[in-house]
Design a protein around this motif. Structure first.
Motif, mmCIF file in Angstrom:
data_model
loop_
_atom_site.group_PDB
_atom_site.id
_atom_site.type_symbol
_atom_site.label_atom_id
_atom_site.label_comp_id
_atom_site.label_asym_id
_atom_site.label_seq_id
_atom_site.Cartn_x
_atom_site.Cartn_y
_atom_site.Cartn_z
ATOM 1 N N UNK A 76 0.806 -1.224 0.000
ATOM 2 C CA UNK A 76 0.000 0.000 0.000
ATOM 3 C C UNK A 76 0.835 1.268 0.000
ATOM 4 N N UNK A 77 2.146 1.143 0.133
ATOM 5 C CA UNK A 77 3.011 2.318 0.207
ATOM 6 C C UNK A 77 4.246 2.106 -0.656
ATOM 7 N N UNK A 78 4.083 2.070 -1.985
ATOM 8 C CA UNK A 78 5.227 1.793 -2.859
ATOM 9 C C UNK A 78 6.317 2.848 -2.790
ATOM 10 N N UNK A 79 5.971 4.054 -2.307
ATOM 11 C CA UNK A 79 6.965 5.119 -2.216
ATOM 12 C C UNK A 79 7.710 5.112 -0.891
ATOM 13 N N UNK A 80 7.308 4.237 0.040
ATOM 14 C CA UNK A 80 7.977 4.159 1.341
ATOM 15 C C UNK A 80 8.911 2.960 1.342
ATOM 16 N N UNK A 81 10.105 3.150 1.811
ATOM 17 C CA UNK A 81 11.107 2.083 1.772
ATOM 18 C C UNK A 81 11.415 1.575 3.182
#
Length: 294
Positions: A56-61
């Motif tokens: 759900x958070x592809x921009x969070x690593x």
């Protein structure tokens, strides 16, 4: 007596429901394409990291790691990089649920925050998210192996105090390890070297395929190698080969790939041709060669 029993009924029902929810999960990473790599990183790879794909958070690593400082469950480095630890001291009946809770924690934690141990005491409930609920299911895990644990700290950081001591102890315990294929790792363990390979197939099918190769004299990794046996880890079978300790790890990359091709063919042949008597005897011999990882 009937009245007392009626009063105790709801509590007893709740206890039974709780007991069912907390049943042991023998294959905690089932359903994830990264299952074999997750098992390898948890069980025997000393120092490695890999980027996680959050659904759900592809921009969070978040960086998955074998071991974190003081065997923490998760932490956020001072520079904001977030780490989730696989090799921790405590666990509940479902490792995937433990990791899911720690992953949700680290996604919202502030720089410098540390989750010392995973949450294994909060009762399981329907809202719990496991790794399967949080990660991209078909994402491939690509571990980066390290020769030490300097990645615990931001670049150009000089460790001090307990952190320095923990780093020194961790570095001294590392056994030289290299990845020679997907979920396949060469390790130098004292005066011996091994290749350990976490295989994704169901155990019975894998044993039959290995037996077919064994009967044909094709189960080895080439000269100066010997099939040693296998061990189980989180629901999957891990075959192990003893290999020449004088050879470099990279010398086992091609033999491992070639064995994988032979193994794929053997697995495919099982649907059409059952094991013959010689292959069944070979399978019985393989079943008896179970190892304990130390």
């Amino acid at each position: 007596m009937g009245k007392a029993a009626r009063k105790k009924g709801p509590k007893n029902n709740e206890a039974r429901r709780q007991k069912v929810r907390d049943v042991f999960v023998g294959q905690p990473f089932e359903g994830l394409a990264a299952e074999p790599e997750l098992i390898a990183m948890r069980e025997f790879v000393p120092s490695a990291t890999a980027a996680l794909s959050i659904a759900d958070s592809p921009d969070r690593t978040v960086t998955l790691a074998t071991v974190l400082p003081m065997a923490a469950a998760a932490f956020v480095r001072s520079d904001g990089e977030r780490f989730l630890g696989l090799q921790v001291q405590t666990r509940s009946s479902d490792i995937s649920r433990d990791l899911g809770r720690a992953l949700q924690w680290v996604l919202d934690a502030e720089p410098g925050a540390v989750l010392s141990v995973p949450d294994t005491t909060t009762p399981a409930h329907a809202g719990d998210k496991r790794l399967q609920d949080l990660l991209v299911a078909d994402a491939v895990l690509e571990p980066t192996l390290h020769t030490d644990f300097s990645w615990w700290l931001p670049e150009d950081t000089d460790p001090q105090g307990e952190v320095a001591l923990s780093l020194e102890r961790a570095n001294s315990a590392i056994m030289p390890t290299d990845r020679v294929g997907p979920a396949a790792y060469w390790v130098e363990a004292g005066d011996k070297s091994h290749v350990r390979w976490v295989r994704p197939e169901p155990e019975n099918a894998l044993l039959q395929a290995l037996a077919r190769l064994s009967a044909a004299g094709e189960i080895g990794l080439g000269e100066d190698s010997r099939y040693a046996g296998s061990f189980r880890a989180h629901g999957l079978l891990v075959p192990v080969w003893d290999v020449d300790s004088e050879a470099h790890a990279r010398e086992w990359i091609e033999p491992t790939q070639q064995l994988g091709e032979r193994l794929d063919k053997a697995l495919a042949s099982l649907d059409e041709t059952p094991l013959d008597a010689t292959e069944r005897r070979a399978r019985d011999g393989l079943v008896g060669r179970q190892l304990t990882l130390r």
